[in-house]
Design a protein around this motif. Structure first.
Motif, short mmCIF file in Angstrom:
data_model
loop_
_atom_site.label_atom_id
_atom_site.label_comp_id
_atom_site.label_asym_id
_atom_site.label_seq_id
_atom_site.Cartn_x
_atom_site.Cartn_y
_atom_site.Cartn_z
N ASP A 199 0.95 -0.96 0.44
CA ASP A 199 -0.15 -0.09 0.09
C ASP A 199 0.98 1.26 -0.15
OD1 ASP A 199 -2.54 -1.50 -0.05
OD2 ASP A 199 -2.61 -1.48 2.14
N GLU A 200 1.93 1.35 0.36
CA GLU A 200 2.53 2.35 0.77
C GLU A 200 3.43 2.54 0.16
OE1 GLU A 200 2.75 4.74 3.59
OE2 GLU A 200 1.37 3.86 4.16
N ILE A 201 3.92 1.61 -0.97
CA ILE A 201 4.85 2.05 -2.24
C ILE A 201 3.67 2.13 -3.50
CG2 ILE A 201 5.80 0.90 -4.69
CD1 ILE A 201 7.16 -1.60 -2.52
N ASN A 202 2.55 1.87 -2.95
CA ASN A 202 1.46 2.33 -4.49
C ASN A 202 1.17 3.42 -4.25
OD1 ASN A 202 1.15 0.02 -5.98
ND2 ASN A 202 -0.64 -0.79 -4.27
N SER A 203 1.17 4.06 -2.76
CA SER A 203 1.00 5.29 -3.05
C SER A 203 1.48 6.22 -2.99
CB SER A 203 1.01 5.77 -1.29
OG SER A 203 -0.83 5.30 -0.38
N PHE A 204 2.68 5.84 -2.22
CA PHE A 204 4.49 6.36 -3.21
C PHE A 204 4.28 7.04 -4.87
CE2 PHE A 204 9.11 6.63 -4.17
CZ PHE A 204 9.20 8.22 -3.99
N GLN A 205 3.84 6.00 -5.29
CA GLN A 205 3.87 5.82 -7.19
C GLN A 205 2.58 7.02 -6.93
OE1 GLN A 205 6.83 4.43 -7.78
NE2 GLN A 205 5.99 5.17 -9.30
N ASP A 206 1.73 7.10 -6.63
CA ASP A 206 0.77 7.73 -7.11
C ASP A 206 0.84 9.68 -6.46
OD1 ASP A 206 -1.25 5.94 -7.94
OD2 ASP A 206 -1.85 5.76 -6.59
N TRP A 207 2.02 9.58 -5.15
CA TRP A 207 1.92 10.82 -4.96
C TRP A 207 3.27 11.12 -5.86
CZ3 TRP A 207 7.12 12.57 -3.61
CH2 TRP A 207 7.33 13.80 -2.27
N LEU A 208 4.25 10.42 -6.28
CA LEU A 208 4.95 11.39 -7.39
C LEU A 208 4.30 12.11 -8.37
CD1 LEU A 208 8.22 7.97 -7.47
CD2 LEU A 208 7.69 10.17 -7.03
N LEU A 209 3.00 11.69 -8.91
CA LEU A 209 2.55 12.01 -9.83
C LEU A 209 2.50 13.33 -9.79
CD1 LEU A 209 -0.71 9.49 -10.82
CD2 LEU A 209 1.63 9.24 -12.36
N SER A 210 1.77 14.22 -8.67
CA SER A 210 1.85 15.18 -8.47
C SER A 210 3.27 16.14 -7.12
CB SER A 210 0.82 15.29 -7.48
OG SER A 210 0.62 14.89 -6.19
N ASN A 211 4.56 14.94 -8.00
CA ASN A 211 5.79 15.47 -7.20
C ASN A 211 6.78 15.04 -7.88
OD1 ASN A 211 5.40 16.44 -4.28
ND2 ASN A 211 3.98 14.83 -4.65
N SER A 212 6.39 15.41 -9.13
CA SER A 212 6.80 14.65 -10.18
C SER A 212 8.44 15.19 -10.22
CB SER A 212 6.46 14.84 -11.94
OG SER A 212 6.16 16.72 -11.91
N HIS A 213 8.65 16.42 -10.05
CA HIS A 213 10.09 16.73 -9.27
C HIS A 213 10.67 15.95 -8.85
CE1 HIS A 213 7.60 18.85 -5.98
NE2 HIS A 213 8.87 18.51 -5.07
N LEU A 214 10.65 15.28 -7.66
CA LEU A 214 11.40 14.33 -6.82
C LEU A 214 12.60 14.17 -7.61
CD1 LEU A 214 10.85 14.49 -4.35
CD2 LEU A 214 10.54 11.74 -3.89
N SER A 215 13.79 13.59 -7.20
CA SER A 215 14.82 13.59 -8.45
C SER A 215 15.06 12.05 -7.97
CB SER A 215 16.23 14.36 -7.54
OG SER A 215 16.23 13.76 -6.39
N SER A 216 15.59 11.49 -9.25
CA SER A 216 15.13 10.22 -8.77
C SER A 216 16.72 9.83 -7.77
CB SER A 216 16.28 9.81 -10.26
OG SER A 216 15.80 9.99 -11.53
N SER A 217 17.28 10.36 -7.16
CA SER A 217 18.06 9.65 -6.22
C SER A 217 17.19 9.96 -5.05
CB SER A 217 19.44 11.01 -5.65
OG SER A 217 20.42 10.39 -6.92
#
Length: 254
Positions: free
Chosen positions: A5-23
């Motif tokens: 659930d946390e991984i799925n939520s993190f992936q969805d969170w990235l949709l609105s925080n795409s600026h987060l670096s790859s590192s």
């Protein structure tokens, strides 16, 4: 904390925080891995060397990435003096007591919608993939019935094998014909078993031809015998007329 659930939520969170670096993303996944190994403690310690080994990043890159994650509100960490490991705390998308946050609820809804859409797409694709071959097979089966059957390759003619005299005699007896087997055998033995300029292919067929020719010759001889008395009678009548009247004079201009 529920790992998936946390991984799925993190992936969805990235949709609105795409600026987060790859590192920063790699570090978050690495910390989740170690927290899972620790049994999902609220706070856990991990050495910098372990993070470098697992993430493949340098110490400087890890230091920058964890500051980014703290500013984004995804982790908290406390550095300790000396050689002591840094203490980390992952801020979950759900409360620790198991109650889902609004973000988690939205995440599950979005995840279910995406999963259903993917499943439906895969099912339709799979169904189409399964149907197309069957349709093609059915069409091919129908077409196959309409197609003309392949012509059989012409069998090679068997090489001619010269018969023995006894075989010729046996066949003539079997046919009960009036062909002289010895005459037949001697004739073709002399010609090298040739019919005209061509090599004989079937000696039995040649015997049957002689048989038909022989019957025709017998028929002609019978007709000649029937006509012979008539001719003799005509000759005798002519001779008597010549004797009685002394012949006939014919004028011929030379």
């Amino acid at each position: 904390m529920k790992y998936i659930d946390e991984i799925n939520s993190f992936q969805d969170w990235l949709l609105s925080n795409s600026h987060l670096s790859s590192s920063a993303r790699i570090l978050w996944y690495t910390l989740m891995h170690y927290n899972n190994k620790c049994g999902w403690k609220e706070e856990f310690n991990i050495a910098m060397s372990a993070l470098e080994l697992s993430s493949g990043m340098s110490k400087q890159a890890i230091t920058r990435a964890r500051n980014v994650l703290r500013q984004a509100g995804r982790i908290e960490f406390t550095t300790r003096p000396g050689n002591q490991s840094t203490a980390y705390r992952i801020i979950p998308f759900a409360f620790q007591n198991g109650t889902q946050s609004d973000t988690q609820g939205d995440t599950q809804t979005n995840t279910q919608a995406v999963t259903q859409a993917d499943t439906l797409s895969d099912t339709q694709s799979g169904t189409q993939a399964d149907t197309i071959p069957r349709l093609d097979k059915t069409r091919l089966d129908k077409t196959k019935g309409k197609e003309s059957k392949p012509k059989k390759s012409a069998s090679r003619a068997k090489p001619f094998v010269k018969p023995t005299r006894e075989e010729v005699r046996a066949y003539c007896i079997e046919r009960d014909n009036n062909v002289d087997p010895d005459k037949f055998y001697d004739y073709y033995e002399a010609t090298g078993w040739m019919i005209g300029k061509k090599k004989m292919k079937d000696w039995k067929a040649a015997i049957r031809t002689w048989e038909r020719n022989s019957k025709e010759w017998d028929r002609q001889k019978e007709e000649m015998k029937k006509e012979a008395p008539k001719k003799s009678h005509a000759v005798a009548l002519t001779e008597r007329m010549l004797e009685k009247y002394g012949g006939v004079e014919i004028d011929v201009d030379y």
